[in-house]
Design an enzyme around this catalytic site. Structure first.
Site, PDB file in Angstrom:
ATOM      1  N   GLU A 306     -27.806 -66.582  73.781  1.00 19.09           N
ATOM      2  CA  GLU A 306     -27.445 -65.244  73.296  1.00 19.09           C
ATOM      3  C   GLU A 306     -27.805 -64.177  74.325  1.00 19.09           C
ATOM      4  O   GLU A 306     -27.174 -63.137  74.391  1.00 19.09           O
ATOM      5  CB  GLU A 306     -28.146 -64.929  71.959  1.00 19.09           C
ATOM      6  CG  GLU A 306     -27.380 -65.490  70.785  1.00 19.09           C
ATOM      7  CD  GLU A 306     -27.797 -64.898  69.439  1.00 19.09           C
ATOM      8  OE1 GLU A 306     -28.668 -64.019  69.381  1.00 19.09           O
ATOM      9  OE2 GLU A 306     -27.234 -65.353  68.436  1.00 19.09           O
ATOM     10  N   HIS A 335     -31.500 -92.759  75.684  1.00 18.87           N
ATOM     11  CA  HIS A 335     -30.639 -93.879  75.292  1.00 18.87           C
ATOM     12  C   HIS A 335     -29.313 -93.393  74.718  1.00 18.87           C
ATOM     13  O   HIS A 335     -28.640 -94.131  74.012  1.00 18.87           O
ATOM     14  CB  HIS A 335     -31.382 -94.772  74.289  1.00 18.87           C
ATOM     15  CG  HIS A 335     -32.632 -95.349  74.887  1.00 18.87           C
ATOM     16  ND1 HIS A 335     -32.688 -96.602  75.463  1.00 18.87           N
ATOM     17  CD2 HIS A 335     -33.866 -94.811  75.055  1.00 18.87           C
ATOM     18  CE1 HIS A 335     -33.906 -96.818  75.927  1.00 18.87           C
ATOM     19  NE2 HIS A 335     -34.646 -95.742  75.697  1.00 18.87           N
ATOM     20  N   LYS A 449     -19.390 -61.943  62.970  1.00 18.57           N
ATOM     21  CA  LYS A 449     -19.846 -61.366  61.698  1.00 18.57           C
ATOM     22  C   LYS A 449     -18.737 -60.497  61.100  1.00 18.57           C
ATOM     23  O   LYS A 449     -18.492 -60.508  59.906  1.00 18.57           O
ATOM     24  CB  LYS A 449     -21.107 -60.512  61.891  1.00 18.57           C
ATOM     25  CG  LYS A 449     -22.389 -61.301  62.109  1.00 18.57           C
ATOM     26  CD  LYS A 449     -23.602 -60.369  62.169  1.00 18.57           C
ATOM     27  CE  LYS A 449     -24.889 -61.121  62.460  1.00 18.57           C
ATOM     28  NZ  LYS A 449     -26.079 -60.261  62.512  1.00 18.57           N
TER      29      LYS A 449
HETATM   30  O1  PA5 Z   1     -31.227 -62.850  68.021  1.00 19.88           O
HETATM   31  C1  PA5 Z   1     -30.506 -62.178  67.312  1.00 19.88           C
HETATM   32  O2  PA5 Z   1     -30.492 -60.928  67.409  1.00 19.88           O
HETATM   33  C2  PA5 Z   1     -29.587 -62.796  66.269  1.00 19.88           C
HETATM   34  O3  PA5 Z   1     -29.579 -64.169  66.352  1.00 19.88           O
HETATM   35  C3  PA5 Z   1     -30.067 -62.407  64.866  1.00 19.88           C
HETATM   36  O4  PA5 Z   1     -31.407 -62.786  64.717  1.00 19.88           O
HETATM   37  C4  PA5 Z   1     -29.225 -63.038  63.780  1.00 19.88           C
HETATM   38  O5  PA5 Z   1     -27.862 -62.730  63.967  1.00 19.88           O
HETATM   39  C5  PA5 Z   1     -29.655 -62.551  62.412  1.00 19.88           C
HETATM   40  O6  PA5 Z   1     -29.607 -61.159  62.346  1.00 19.88           O
HETATM   41  P1  PA5 Z   1     -30.441 -60.351  61.281  1.00 19.88           P
HETATM   42  O7  PA5 Z   1     -31.882 -60.555  61.539  1.00 19.88           O
HETATM   43  O8  PA5 Z   1     -30.009 -58.939  61.465  1.00 19.88           O
HETATM   44  O9  PA5 Z   1     -30.042 -60.884  59.926  1.00 19.88           O
END
Ligand code: PA5
Length: 481
Positions: A306, A335, A449
């Protein structure tokens, strides 16, 4: 009883928290042209110096608040108090969250509580179970809910935005069940809301319902939040020593401010940057040799992917580089996946993750002595075998010209795990600086989203339903007959 300490041949000097060994990335280990040579290391020095200046400036401007989490004085106090209350009252702590709101707690819990914690009888366990619900498959979620006695269960809903459809739908289901089963007034005693201190619908619900809540600090994204209330509350409530976890992370924070050459976060980021840009190594296989650290590789996968998977650089130009992280588990995947890493498509770097000392001594009995194929195993320990499999695989990969590096904890403990997590978080941000991208946003996740909102009929998102339907018409056109 701890396993006897092995002295792996590559270690040049003892390291209290984390050793980073990159011998197997060099030309000497891999052959000319394959590995990193003197010119590459000279370039590394220059690019890391520039990244250091950039990160230090951002830190001083307050743009990297995750770096100060290990020294937050308030949240640890609050979560320790919560833990004492929870220990007396609850059998289960259930996290409702996804991505960065779930993976950190899962990783640290697996690393630091016994792997069978949830199956132990309460007296042996000493603390509630931890169940992390980070998927919304109705089969999985029903199975969890059916297995819970709500009277003994504490729910921690975690969402920074308060808008994530998966988490919020879980929250609505649980809230309704608590209300029906225990009554409206009892919900408060079974619910912790962790969300933005000011914004979002979850914050409104927390404040208007006077529910107990903890903050996701401003400017700290999900994947950088494990050392905030996001990770610390569920971890403290299930018996993890968060004081030592934070102490290890605080030490990593000090080390991450040191000049790049003596700074593992920078060196780790810089080496991977060079491998990606100069050696076209677009895949980083994070391969823990440890069941306890297996979930840490999942956490790292989110952190790396990310943070680094960005279409554009900060100057608006297309970003040509991205190093994808995937996970393998030693020895299991020796393996299954290893053949590909050893001889298949040659775009990977393997990062081994392990510990010098195992927390459990399991001896292999000295039986079948007259069978030469088994005699060498008898009288040794499983931990020794495990370590030598890791070291042997690293060497075998190097001999095949495949770059690999190793992150090794002296042992798995709250302090070393805290150190590791913080170091890797800083490495992700340093990588962002090296590639010239923003490591703190996740526009791709946001787009997904929005499609979900559109398909579920959320007001203001109908355009995404239309865009989805456009895709359906393509599907009809290209069906094979
Ligand atoms: O690292 C991040 O920002 C994302 O993976 C969020 O944690 C994830 O999309 C969940 O978002 P939120 O905490 O707003 O529900």
């Amino acid at each position: 009883m701890p396993d006897k300490k092995l002295k792996p041949p590559y270690k040049e000097e003892p390291d209290e928290f984390l050793a980073l060994d990159y011998n197997n990335l060099t030309e000497e280990a891999l052959g000319p042209g394959k590995g990193l040579g003197a010119d590459d290391f000279a370039e590394l020095k220059a690019v890391l110096a520039a990244a250091y200046k950039d990160i230090e400036a951002k830190y001083r401007k307050g743009e990297l608040p995750f770096m100060d989490l290990p020294r937050d004085p308030d949240v640890p106090k609050a979560v320790r108090k919560l833990a004492e209350m929870g220990r007396k009252r609850f059998e289960n702590v259930v996290v409702l969250g996804i991505g960065g709101s779930a993976l950190g707690a899962s990783a640290v819990f697996s690393a630091l509580r016994p792997l069978n914690h949830n199956d132990l009888p309460p007296a042996k366990r000493g603390w509630p179970r931890l169940i992390v619900c980070d998927n919304i498959d109705p089969e999985g979620f029903s199975a969890v809910l059916e297995g819970l006695d709500l009277k003994n269960t504490y729910f921690n809903v975690i969402s920074k935005s308060g808008a994530t459809a998966e988490t919020m739908s879980q929250f609505m289901i649980v809230y309704d069940q608590l209300q029906r089963t225990l009554g409206r007034s009892a919900i408060k005693e079974h619910l912790l809301i962790t969300t933005d201190p000011e914004d979002g619908v979850l914050r409104k619900i927390a404040d208007s319902g006077d529910f107990f809540s903890l903050p996701v600090p401003k400017g700290v994204g999900g994947r950088f939040s494990v050392l905030s209330a996001v990770g610390l509350a569920p971890l403290a409530m299930t018996g993890v020593n968060v004081t030592d976890l934070l102490a290890g992370a605080a030490r990593a924070q000090e080390d991450a401010r040191k000049p790049p050459a003596a700074n593992k976060a920078y060196v780790f980021a810089g080496l991977n940057y060079l491998l990606t840009t100069a050696k076209k190594r677009n895949l980083l296989v994070m391969m823990p040799y440890s069941d306890a650290l297996s979930r840490t590789a999942d956490w790292f996968g989110q952190l790396w992917n990310e943070s680094l998977g960005k279409a554009r650089r900060l100057d608006g130009s297309p970003n040509p580089w991205a190093q994808t992280s995937v996970k393998a588990l030693g020895v299991t995947d020796q393996h299954s996946q290893l053949q590909m890493y050893m001889e298949g498509s040659d775009e990977k770097t393997v990062c081994f993750l392990g510990a010098d000392v195992s927390r459990h001594l399991v001896n292999i009995p000295a039986i079948f002595r007259d069978h030469e194929e088994l005699a060498y195993l008898g009288g040794r320990s499983l931990g020794e075998l495990f370590t030598f499999e890791r070291l042997g695989t690293a060497r075998a990969l190097a001999e095949s010209g495949r770059p690999n590096l190793s992150l090794t904890l002296p042992k798995i403990s709250p302090a070393t795990v805290g150190y590791l997590l913080h170091t890797l978080e800083v490495a992700a941000v340093v990588s962002g600086s090296l590639y010239g991208i923003d490591p703190l946003d996740q526009p791709g996740v946001e787009l997904g989203k929005r499609f979900t909102y559109g398909l579920m009929g959320r007001q203001g998102y109908s355009i995404f339903k239309e865009r989805y339907n456009k895709g359906l018409s393509l599907k009809k056109k290209y069906i094979l007959k």
